[in-house]
Design a protein around this motif. Structure first.
Motif, PDB file in Angstrom:
ATOM      1  N   VAL A  66      31.519  44.254  34.234  1.00 21.19           N
ATOM      2  CA  VAL A  66      32.479  43.166  34.063  1.00 21.19           C
ATOM      3  C   VAL A  66      31.870  41.819  34.457  1.00 21.19           C
ATOM      4  CG1 VAL A  66      34.509  44.639  34.300  1.00 21.19           C
ATOM      5  CG2 VAL A  66      33.462  43.671  36.328  1.00 21.19           C
ATOM      6  N   SER A  67      30.853  41.820  35.310  1.00 20.62           N
ATOM      7  CA  SER A  67      30.171  40.563  35.633  1.00 20.62           C
ATOM      8  C   SER A  67      29.414  40.036  34.424  1.00 20.62           C
ATOM      9  CB  SER A  67      29.220  40.774  36.813  1.00 20.62           C
ATOM     10  OG  SER A  67      29.918  41.122  37.982  1.00 20.62           O
ATOM     11  N   ILE A  68      28.776  40.942  33.673  1.00 19.80           N
ATOM     12  CA  ILE A  68      28.094  40.524  32.449  1.00 19.80           C
ATOM     13  C   ILE A  68      29.101  39.962  31.449  1.00 19.80           C
ATOM     14  CG2 ILE A  68      26.717  41.329  30.502  1.00 19.80           C
ATOM     15  CD1 ILE A  68      25.448  43.358  32.385  1.00 19.80           C
ATOM     16  N   LYS A  69      30.262  40.617  31.340  1.00 16.68           N
ATOM     17  CA  LYS A  69      31.299  40.101  30.458  1.00 16.68           C
ATOM     18  C   LYS A  69      31.784  38.724  30.924  1.00 16.68           C
ATOM     19  CE  LYS A  69      34.506  42.649  28.813  1.00 16.68           C
ATOM     20  NZ  LYS A  69      35.677  43.553  28.694  1.00 16.68           N
ATOM     21  N   ALA A  70      31.875  38.536  32.233  1.00 15.68           N
ATOM     22  CA  ALA A  70      32.308  37.239  32.753  1.00 15.68           C
ATOM     23  C   ALA A  70      31.287  36.152  32.453  1.00 15.68           C
ATOM     24  CB  ALA A  70      32.541  37.346  34.261  1.00 15.68           C
ATOM     25  N   ILE A  71      29.993  36.499  32.512  1.00 15.84           N
ATOM     26  CA  ILE A  71      28.958  35.515  32.188  1.00 15.84           C
ATOM     27  C   ILE A  71      29.045  35.098  30.727  1.00 15.84           C
ATOM     28  CG2 ILE A  71      26.459  35.200  31.988  1.00 15.84           C
ATOM     29  CD1 ILE A  71      26.154  37.017  34.422  1.00 15.84           C
ATOM     30  N   GLU A  72      29.315  36.074  29.860  1.00 18.44           N
ATOM     31  CA  GLU A  72      29.361  35.781  28.433  1.00 18.44           C
ATOM     32  C   GLU A  72      30.665  35.111  27.996  1.00 18.44           C
ATOM     33  OE1 GLU A  72      26.876  36.100  26.436  1.00 18.44           O
ATOM     34  OE2 GLU A  72      25.591  36.943  28.005  1.00 18.44           O
ATOM     35  N   SER A  73      31.686  35.140  28.832  1.00 21.01           N
ATOM     36  CA  SER A  73      32.957  34.516  28.472  1.00 21.01           C
ATOM     37  C   SER A  73      32.935  33.025  28.798  1.00 21.01           C
ATOM     38  CB  SER A  73      34.115  35.194  29.218  1.00 21.01           C
ATOM     39  OG  SER A  73      34.023  34.943  30.603  1.00 21.01           O
ATOM     40  N   SER A  74      33.855  32.289  28.203  1.00 24.39           N
ATOM     41  CA  SER A  74      33.931  30.844  28.432  1.00 24.39           C
ATOM     42  C   SER A  74      34.744  30.484  29.669  1.00 24.39           C
ATOM     43  CB  SER A  74      34.551  30.156  27.207  1.00 24.39           C
ATOM     44  OG  SER A  74      35.846  30.691  26.935  1.00 24.39           O
ATOM     45  N   SER A  75      35.540  31.414  30.177  1.00 19.42           N
ATOM     46  CA  SER A  75      36.367  31.146  31.349  1.00 19.42           C
ATOM     47  C   SER A  75      35.526  31.200  32.618  1.00 19.42           C
ATOM     48  CB  SER A  75      37.499  32.181  31.436  1.00 19.42           C
ATOM     49  OG  SER A  75      38.251  31.998  32.623  1.00 19.42           O
ATOM     50  N   LYS A  76      35.882  30.380  33.607  1.00 25.95           N
ATOM     51  CA  LYS A  76      35.164  30.335  34.874  1.00 25.95           C
ATOM     52  C   LYS A  76      35.901  31.075  35.990  1.00 25.95           C
ATOM     53  CE  LYS A  76      31.835  27.898  33.231  1.00 25.95           C
ATOM     54  NZ  LYS A  76      30.496  28.517  33.034  1.00 25.95           N
ATOM     55  N   GLU A  77      37.146  31.455  35.748  1.00 23.69           N
ATOM     56  CA  GLU A  77      37.892  32.141  36.790  1.00 23.69           C
ATOM     57  C   GLU A  77      37.295  33.515  37.093  1.00 23.69           C
ATOM     58  OE1 GLU A  77      41.952  32.274  35.669  1.00 23.69           O
ATOM     59  OE2 GLU A  77      42.240  30.092  35.710  1.00 23.69           O
ATOM     60  N   ASP A  78      36.952  34.265  36.044  1.00 20.84           N
ATOM     61  CA  ASP A  78      36.363  35.570  36.285  1.00 20.84           C
ATOM     62  C   ASP A  78      34.970  35.456  36.896  1.00 20.84           C
ATOM     63  OD1 ASP A  78      35.346  34.417  34.069  1.00 20.84           O
ATOM     64  OD2 ASP A  78      35.612  36.139  32.731  1.00 20.84           O
ATOM     65  N   ASP A  79      34.255  34.364  36.583  1.00 20.15           N
ATOM     66  CA  ASP A  79      32.960  34.155  37.232  1.00 20.15           C
ATOM     67  C   ASP A  79      33.117  34.014  38.739  1.00 20.15           C
ATOM     68  OD1 ASP A  79      32.169  34.115  34.636  1.00 20.15           O
ATOM     69  OD2 ASP A  79      31.544  32.017  34.605  1.00 20.15           O
ATOM     70  N   THR A  80      34.092  33.202  39.161  1.00 19.40           N
ATOM     71  CA  THR A  80      34.336  33.022  40.590  1.00 19.40           C
ATOM     72  C   THR A  80      34.762  34.328  41.245  1.00 19.40           C
ATOM     73  OG1 THR A  80      35.031  30.736  40.161  1.00 19.40           O
ATOM     74  CG2 THR A  80      35.647  31.698  42.279  1.00 19.40           C
ATOM     75  N   MET A  81      35.602  35.087  40.575  1.00 17.18           N
ATOM     76  CA  MET A  81      36.091  36.348  41.127  1.00 17.18           C
ATOM     77  C   MET A  81      34.944  37.317  41.401  1.00 17.18           C
ATOM     78  SD  MET A  81      38.611  39.107  39.306  1.00 17.18           S
ATOM     79  CE  MET A  81      38.755  40.779  39.959  1.00 17.18           C
ATOM     80  N   TRP A  82      34.046  37.491  40.420  1.00 14.18           N
ATOM     81  CA  TRP A  82      32.978  38.476  40.596  1.00 14.18           C
ATOM     82  C   TRP A  82      31.823  37.939  41.418  1.00 14.18           C
ATOM     83  CZ3 TRP A  82      34.323  43.146  40.218  1.00 14.18           C
ATOM     84  CH2 TRP A  82      35.331  43.515  39.340  1.00 14.18           C
ATOM     85  N   LEU A  83      31.623  36.630  41.444  1.00 18.52           N
ATOM     86  CA  LEU A  83      30.664  36.084  42.405  1.00 18.52           C
ATOM     87  C   LEU A  83      31.128  36.346  43.834  1.00 18.52           C
ATOM     88  CD1 LEU A  83      29.594  32.663  40.844  1.00 18.52           C
ATOM     89  CD2 LEU A  83      28.121  34.616  41.338  1.00 18.52           C
ATOM     90  N   THR A  84      32.421  36.188  44.054  1.00 15.53           N
ATOM     91  CA  THR A  84      32.972  36.486  45.373  1.00 15.53           C
ATOM     92  C   THR A  84      32.783  37.957  45.729  1.00 15.53           C
ATOM     93  OG1 THR A  84      34.633  34.763  45.014  1.00 15.53           O
ATOM     94  CG2 THR A  84      35.036  36.313  46.802  1.00 15.53           C
ATOM     95  N   TYR A  85      33.009  38.831  44.753  1.00 18.05           N
ATOM     96  CA  TYR A  85      32.807  40.270  45.005  1.00 18.05           C
ATOM     97  C   TYR A  85      31.363  40.557  45.405  1.00 18.05           C
ATOM     98  CZ  TYR A  85      32.058  45.215  44.160  1.00 18.05           C
ATOM     99  OH  TYR A  85      31.682  46.534  44.300  1.00 18.05           O
ATOM    100  N   TRP A  86      30.390  39.969  44.689  1.00 16.88           N
ATOM    101  CA  TRP A  86      28.996  40.277  44.997  1.00 16.88           C
ATOM    102  C   TRP A  86      28.572  39.701  46.339  1.00 16.88           C
ATOM    103  CZ3 TRP A  86      27.202  44.198  42.730  1.00 16.88           C
ATOM    104  CH2 TRP A  86      27.485  44.478  41.408  1.00 16.88           C
ATOM    105  N   VAL A  87      29.159  38.579  46.737  1.00 13.55           N
ATOM    106  CA  VAL A  87      28.879  38.054  48.076  1.00 13.55           C
ATOM    107  C   VAL A  87      29.374  39.025  49.140  1.00 13.55           C
ATOM    108  CG1 VAL A  87      29.451  36.216  49.701  1.00 13.55           C
ATOM    109  CG2 VAL A  87      28.818  35.638  47.367  1.00 13.55           C
ATOM    110  N   VAL A  88      30.594  39.512  48.962  1.00 10.21           N
ATOM    111  CA  VAL A  88      31.144  40.481  49.921  1.00 10.21           C
ATOM    112  C   VAL A  88      30.351  41.785  49.871  1.00 10.21           C
ATOM    113  CG1 VAL A  88      33.205  41.821  50.510  1.00 10.21           C
ATOM    114  CG2 VAL A  88      33.434  39.435  49.820  1.00 10.21           C
ATOM    115  N   TYR A  89      29.978  42.214  48.680  1.00 11.72           N
ATOM    116  CA  TYR A  89      29.205  43.447  48.532  1.00 11.72           C
ATOM    117  C   TYR A  89      27.848  43.335  49.229  1.00 11.72           C
ATOM    118  CZ  TYR A  89      27.003  47.441  46.183  1.00 11.72           C
ATOM    119  OH  TYR A  89      26.357  48.623  45.911  1.00 11.72           O
TER     120      TYR A  89
END
Length: 245
Positions: free
Chosen positions: A69-92
C-alpha cells in the motif's frame, strides 16, 4: 458488545483490499465475512502461539501489506496516504530498533508474537485511533521536536568531520604517491647511468612505470641486461674480425 460488532462489520464492509478479499470469499463459501475474519484471526493467533516460523510470519504481516500500500500511495496523487504510511514506517522502525534490544528476553513468552502481530495490525489499521498515529503524536513527535536542533547540529558536525577526514586522506595518498615516484626515480637513475649504450626508450620507460615492486625490479635489471647483451654482441663481432684476419 453489539456496537463493537457493528463497528467491526462496517470496517469489513469498506471497499479496499481486505474488504474485496472477504467479499470474494463470502460469495464463494456463503459464510458471512464477519465470521470469516474472526475465524482467520483465531487461526492466525493460534499459529503464532504454537506454530513454527511465527517470527517470519509476524514480520511478513508487518511488512508485506504496508509495503504494497505504500507503493500505491507513492503512485497516487493524494498526499494523505503518503503521510499515513510514512508515519507507520517511522513507528515500525522505532519498534524494530527497540525490539532488537528486548527480543532476546521477550521471545520466550508464548504470546509474544501474537501480541506483536496485533500491535502491527493496530498500527496499520485504517481507523481514527490508528496505532501509528497515536504513538507518533504522543511519543515520537514530542521527542523529535524537543531534540531536533541538537540532532541537526550533531549531524552537521559529523558531516563536516567526515568531509575533512576524506580530504586529509586524499591529500596524504597523493603525497605518498608523489614521494614514492620520486624515490623510485632516484633509485633507478644510478642504474641507468651504468649503461651509456642502452637505448633511450628504457630511460623514457622508467619515468612512466607505476609504483610497484615488480616494476622496480624490472627497471633495475633491464639496463644491466641490455648492457650485458651489448657487451656480448661486441665480443662476437671482434671474434669474427679476428677469424677473417
Amino acid at each position: 458488545m453489539g456496537s463493537v460488532t457493528q463497528r467491526l462489520q462496517r470496517f469489513l464492509d469498506r471497499p479496499g483490499p481486505l474488504g474485496d478479499l472477504l467479499g470474494r470469499m463470502e460469495a464463494r463459501t456463503g459464510i458471512r465475512r464477519l465470521y470469516l475474519a474472526t475465524g482467520s484471526v483465531t487461526v492466525l493467533g493460534l499459529y503464532l502461539v504454537f506454530g513454527y516460523g511465527a517470527s517470519l510470519l509476524c514480520n511478513l504481516i508487518g511488512f508485506a501489506y504496508p509495503a504494497y500500500v505504500s507503493i500505491k500511495a507513492i503512485e497516487s496523487s493524494s498526499k494523505e496516504d503518503d503521510t499515513m504510511w510514512l508515519t507507520y514506517w517511522v513507528v515500525y522502525g522505532c519498534f524494530g530498533l527497540a525490539e532488537s534490544f528486548s527480543d532476546i528476553f521477550l521471545y520466550w513468552f508464548p504470546f509474544y508474537y501474537a501480541g506483536k502481530c496485533l500491535f502491527l495490525l493496530w498500527c496499520m489499521a485504517p481507523i481514527t485511533w490508528n496505532g501509528s498515529q497515536v504513538i507518533y503524536q504522543s511519543i515520537i513527535r514530542p521527542c523529535f521536536l524537543r531534540h531536533r536542533e541538537t540532532v541537526d547540529n550533531m549531524l552537521d558536525n559529523l558531516s563536516t568531520k567526515a568531509l575533512d577526514a576524506a580530504s586529509n586522506i586524499t591529500q596524504e595518498v597523493l603525497r605518498t604517491l608523489v614521494s614514492s615516484r620520486a624515490r623510485l626515480s632516484a633509485e633507478v637513475a644510478p642504474q641507468l647511468s651504468l649503461s651509456p649504450d642502452s637505448p633511450s626508450p628504457v630511460s623514457s620507460l622508467s619515468l612512466a612505470i607505476p609504483v610497484c615492486p615488480w616494476a622496480t625490479t624490472w627497471v633495475v635489471t633491464a639496463p644491466n641486461a641490455i648492457s650485458v647483451s651489448s657487451t656480448a654482441s661486441k665480443s662476437a663481432l671482434n671474434l669474427e674480425e679476428n677469424k677473417w684476419d
